[in-house]
Design a protein around this motif. Sequence first.
Motif, PDB file in Angstrom:
ATOM      1  N   GLU A  90      -8.989 -12.671  -6.814  1.00 32.20           N
ATOM      2  CA  GLU A  90      -8.685 -12.555  -5.383  1.00 32.20           C
ATOM      3  C   GLU A  90      -9.937 -12.085  -4.552  1.00 32.20           C
ATOM      4  O   GLU A  90     -10.701 -11.701  -5.112  1.00 32.20           O
ATOM      5  N   ASP A  91      -9.844 -12.369  -3.389  1.00 31.26           N
ATOM      6  CA  ASP A  91     -10.828 -11.863  -2.572  1.00 31.26           C
ATOM      7  C   ASP A  91     -10.334 -10.700  -1.751  1.00 31.26           C
ATOM      8  O   ASP A  91      -9.266 -10.374  -1.672  1.00 31.26           O
ATOM      9  N   LEU A  92     -11.302 -10.243  -0.800  1.00 31.10           N
ATOM     10  CA  LEU A  92     -10.962  -9.344  -0.041  1.00 31.10           C
ATOM     11  C   LEU A  92      -9.964  -9.425   1.279  1.00 31.10           C
ATOM     12  O   LEU A  92      -8.922  -8.498   1.688  1.00 31.10           O
ATOM     13  N   SER A  93      -9.601 -10.799   1.273  1.00 35.02           N
ATOM     14  CA  SER A  93      -8.631 -11.164   2.171  1.00 35.02           C
ATOM     15  C   SER A  93      -6.992 -11.051   1.609  1.00 35.02           C
ATOM     16  O   SER A  93      -6.200 -10.580   2.429  1.00 35.02           O
ATOM     17  N   SER A  94      -6.959 -10.805   0.425  1.00 36.69           N
ATOM     18  CA  SER A  94      -5.801 -10.279  -0.319  1.00 36.69           C
ATOM     19  C   SER A  94      -5.297  -8.903  -0.073  1.00 36.69           C
ATOM     20  O   SER A  94      -4.144  -8.546  -0.341  1.00 36.69           O
ATOM     21  N   LEU A  95      -6.203  -7.918   0.571  1.00 36.14           N
ATOM     22  CA  LEU A  95      -5.832  -6.664   0.501  1.00 36.14           C
ATOM     23  C   LEU A  95      -4.759  -6.456   1.607  1.00 36.14           C
ATOM     24  O   LEU A  95      -3.917  -5.664   1.253  1.00 36.14           O
ATOM     25  N   GLY A  96      -4.630  -7.350   2.499  1.00 32.40           N
ATOM     26  CA  GLY A  96      -3.717  -7.110   3.537  1.00 32.40           C
ATOM     27  C   GLY A  96      -2.303  -7.512   2.925  1.00 32.40           C
ATOM     28  O   GLY A  96      -1.325  -6.517   3.242  1.00 32.40           O
ATOM     29  N   ARG A  97      -2.088  -8.265   1.785  1.00 30.77           N
ATOM     30  CA  ARG A  97      -0.871  -8.275   1.079  1.00 30.77           C
ATOM     31  C   ARG A  97      -0.492  -7.116   0.444  1.00 30.77           C
ATOM     32  O   ARG A  97       0.715  -6.475   0.303  1.00 30.77           O
ATOM     33  N   TYR A  98      -1.528  -6.317  -0.141  1.00 36.21           N
ATOM     34  CA  TYR A  98      -1.090  -5.193  -0.803  1.00 36.21           C
ATOM     35  C   TYR A  98      -0.889  -3.867   0.275  1.00 36.21           C
ATOM     36  O   TYR A  98      -0.239  -3.066   0.006  1.00 36.21           O
ATOM     37  N   LEU A  99      -1.723  -4.087   1.172  1.00 33.63           N
ATOM     38  CA  LEU A  99      -1.387  -2.935   2.299  1.00 33.63           C
ATOM     39  C   LEU A  99      -0.052  -2.958   3.068  1.00 33.63           C
ATOM     40  O   LEU A  99       0.519  -1.961   3.274  1.00 33.63           O
ATOM     41  N   VAL A 100       0.476  -4.140   3.004  1.00 27.54           N
ATOM     42  CA  VAL A 100       1.733  -4.510   3.798  1.00 27.54           C
ATOM     43  C   VAL A 100       2.735  -3.895   2.606  1.00 27.54           C
ATOM     44  O   VAL A 100       3.895  -3.397   2.974  1.00 27.54           O
ATOM     45  N   ALA A 101       2.654  -4.141   1.429  1.00 29.11           N
ATOM     46  CA  ALA A 101       3.665  -3.507   0.251  1.00 29.11           C
ATOM     47  C   ALA A 101       3.810  -2.123   0.500  1.00 29.11           C
ATOM     48  O   ALA A 101       4.633  -1.582   0.419  1.00 29.11           O
ATOM     49  N   MET A 102       2.447  -1.400   0.605  1.00 29.35           N
ATOM     50  CA  MET A 102       2.464  -0.147   0.640  1.00 29.35           C
ATOM     51  C   MET A 102       2.984   0.379   1.990  1.00 29.35           C
ATOM     52  O   MET A 102       3.670   1.493   2.188  1.00 29.35           O
ATOM     53  N   ARG A 103       2.753  -0.447   3.294  1.00 30.58           N
ATOM     54  CA  ARG A 103       3.311   0.012   4.415  1.00 30.58           C
ATOM     55  C   ARG A 103       4.801   0.059   4.371  1.00 30.58           C
ATOM     56  O   ARG A 103       5.572   0.805   4.910  1.00 30.58           O
ATOM     57  N   GLU A 104       5.295  -0.822   3.499  1.00 32.30           N
ATOM     58  CA  GLU A 104       6.784  -1.003   3.501  1.00 32.30           C
ATOM     59  C   GLU A 104       7.474   0.108   2.748  1.00 32.30           C
ATOM     60  O   GLU A 104       8.748   0.423   2.820  1.00 32.30           O
ATOM     61  N   LEU A 105       6.518   0.795   2.008  1.00 30.97           N
ATOM     62  CA  LEU A 105       7.065   2.158   1.087  1.00 30.97           C
ATOM     63  C   LEU A 105       6.801   3.392   1.834  1.00 30.97           C
ATOM     64  O   LEU A 105       7.211   4.375   1.537  1.00 30.97           O
ATOM     65  N   GLU A 106       5.939   3.141   2.997  1.00 32.39           N
ATOM     66  CA  GLU A 106       5.400   4.634   3.710  1.00 32.39           C
ATOM     67  C   GLU A 106       6.362   5.343   4.253  1.00 32.39           C
ATOM     68  O   GLU A 106       6.200   6.685   3.655  1.00 32.39           O
ATOM     69  N   GLU A 107       7.345   5.154   4.880  1.00 30.24           N
ATOM     70  CA  GLU A 107       8.430   6.029   5.187  1.00 30.24           C
ATOM     71  C   GLU A 107       9.378   6.570   3.967  1.00 30.24           C
ATOM     72  O   GLU A 107       9.594   7.964   4.134  1.00 30.24           O
ATOM     73  N   LYS A 108       9.618   5.674   3.155  1.00 33.71           N
ATOM     74  CA  LYS A 108      10.351   6.440   1.964  1.00 33.71           C
ATOM     75  C   LYS A 108       9.410   7.427   1.154  1.00 33.71           C
ATOM     76  O   LYS A 108       9.837   8.497   0.668  1.00 33.71           O
ATOM     77  N   ALA A 109       8.239   7.086   0.908  1.00 31.48           N
ATOM     78  CA  ALA A 109       7.338   7.788   0.416  1.00 31.48           C
ATOM     79  C   ALA A 109       7.042   9.148   1.122  1.00 31.48           C
ATOM     80  O   ALA A 109       7.131  10.091   0.492  1.00 31.48           O
ATOM     81  N   ARG A 110       6.979   9.128   2.361  1.00 27.54           N
ATOM     82  CA  ARG A 110       6.867  10.410   2.949  1.00 27.54           C
ATOM     83  C   ARG A 110       7.957  11.376   2.971  1.00 27.54           C
ATOM     84  O   ARG A 110       7.986  12.517   2.757  1.00 27.54           O
ATOM     85  N   CYS A 111       9.085  10.921   2.648  1.00 30.94           N
ATOM     86  CA  CYS A 111      10.390  11.750   2.694  1.00 30.94           C
ATOM     87  C   CYS A 111      10.361  12.260   1.128  1.00 30.94           C
ATOM     88  O   CYS A 111      11.507  13.076   1.121  1.00 30.94           O
TER      89      CYS A 111
END
Length: 438
Positions: A90-111
Motif C-alpha cells: 500500500e502507499d501513503l494514500s491508504s493512510l486515510g482508510r486506517y485513520l477513518v477506522a480509528m476515527r470511528e473508535l475515537e469517541e468509544k476510546a475516549r470513554c
Amino acid sequence: MKEEVDIEVSFAREALTYKLDRVLLKESSAGFKIRKVPEHLRTKNVKAYEPQIIAIGPLNHYLPREKTHLEEMQKHKVLYLKKLLQRRGEDLSSLGRYLVAMRELEEKARCCYEEPTHMLLREFVEMLLLDACFIVELFRKFELDLWEDDDNVFMTSWVRKKLGRDLLLADNQLPLFVLQQFYHDTKMPEDQEINFQDLILGFFSKVLPVQLLNVPRIGPFLEVDTKTKHLLGFICDYHWEWVPRFVPPPYDENWNFIISATNLKEAGITFERIEGESLLSIDFDKDAGILKIPTLTIDDDTESFFRNISVYEQFFPFDAYAPLINYLKFMDCLISTAKDVELLCENKILHNCLGDDEVVANMFNRLGDSVALPLYNFYGDIFLYVNEYCDRHWNRWIANLRHSYFNTPWAIISVFAALFLLILTLTQTVFSVLAYFQ
C-alpha cells in the motif's frame, strides 16, 4: 425580569442536559477505566509506574516532550507504520482508510479513560493509529519472526524486557478493542490463522519478568471481552482464568494471617517448590506439613509489575477476588526479614536476581502499603490449615528436635554416638545388677 430568569434557566437546562448526556455516555462504556495511578500509590515508588522506553496512550502522550529518553520509540512508531504499508503493498494514500477506522473508535476510546483526554480529535486519532500499529506490529514480529535491519534495537534482551514492562504499566494503555480492530484490519495471509489473544500471549511469554504465563492450558481460551480490557487487564485475567482453585466465601475470620517462613520452619513446616503451575497455585499438605509454592524469579522489573497489577485490581468491584493482591499478601506474610528470603531461596521458591536478600524482603514488605485488602481471602483455607498445624505441640517438638539435634550430619553422628554410649552404659548397669544378685 421574569423573561431574564426564564432565559437563564433555559441556558442552565441546556448546559446541564449536555453534562447529563456525557455522564450517561461514559456510564454506557462498560468495564474498568484506564486511569492515572492514584497519588497515594504512586508516591510509594514513582519510578515503578513510569515508562522507561515507550509512552502509550493519551495519559502519557506528551511525556516524550519532557523525558527525552522516550523520543527514540516515537520514531519507531512512525517507522513501523511505514513498514506495514510497504509489506501490504500500500502507499501513503491508504493512510486515510486506517485513520477513518480509528476515527470511528475515537469517541468509544475516549470513554475508556477515567479522566477527560484533552487532545484535539486529529491528534487523538493519530495517536490511536501510531500506538496501535506499533504494538500490533511488535507482537507480529515476535510471533512470525518478521525482524528487519531497522529492528536491531529490539534484538537486545534489555530492550525487550523493558518493552514488556512498559506495556503493562497501569496508565500506559490503549483499550484492547483498538488493538484488536487494527489487527483485524491489517491481517495478511501469514497471520490469518493466528488469533489476537495468542499474539498477545506469544509476546509476553518471552518478555514477562515473572512466571505469570506459566499456566497449563486445559481448554480453548475464552474470547477477549474487549469492553473491559486493556493489555494489563488481559494478562491479569488470563492468569486467573486457569487457576482451578476453590475460593472460600467472604467472612472476617478468612483474613487471618500466618507467621513468617523461618517461624513456620521452627513450627515443623517444610517448603517445596511446584513446577509447571500458575504463580497462584499455592497448596498445603496438612498431613505432612508441606507448603507447596511455585517459583518466582525476582529481578529489576518485578516490583513494577506487581505494583501496576495491584493498581488494576484495586479498582475491581468490591466483591471481586483480586488474586494477585492476595498472592502478594501471602508472600508478605512469609517474608519479614532477609532470613525468610534466604530460606525460600534455599528451597528454590525464590530465585533472587537482585542478589541482596534484604532488598527483596523490603520490596515485599512495601508492596502492600496503601493497598486495600479484597473482600475474599484467596488463601484463607491455607492460612487456616497452616495455623492449625503450627498449634500442634507435637509438630513443634519434632521440629525443635530436628533443628537442635539433626541439623547437620555431624550433629546426627553425635546424637547417635551419645545414644550408643547410653545404651552401652545401661547394658553394663543391668549386667552389674544381675551379677550382684547371683
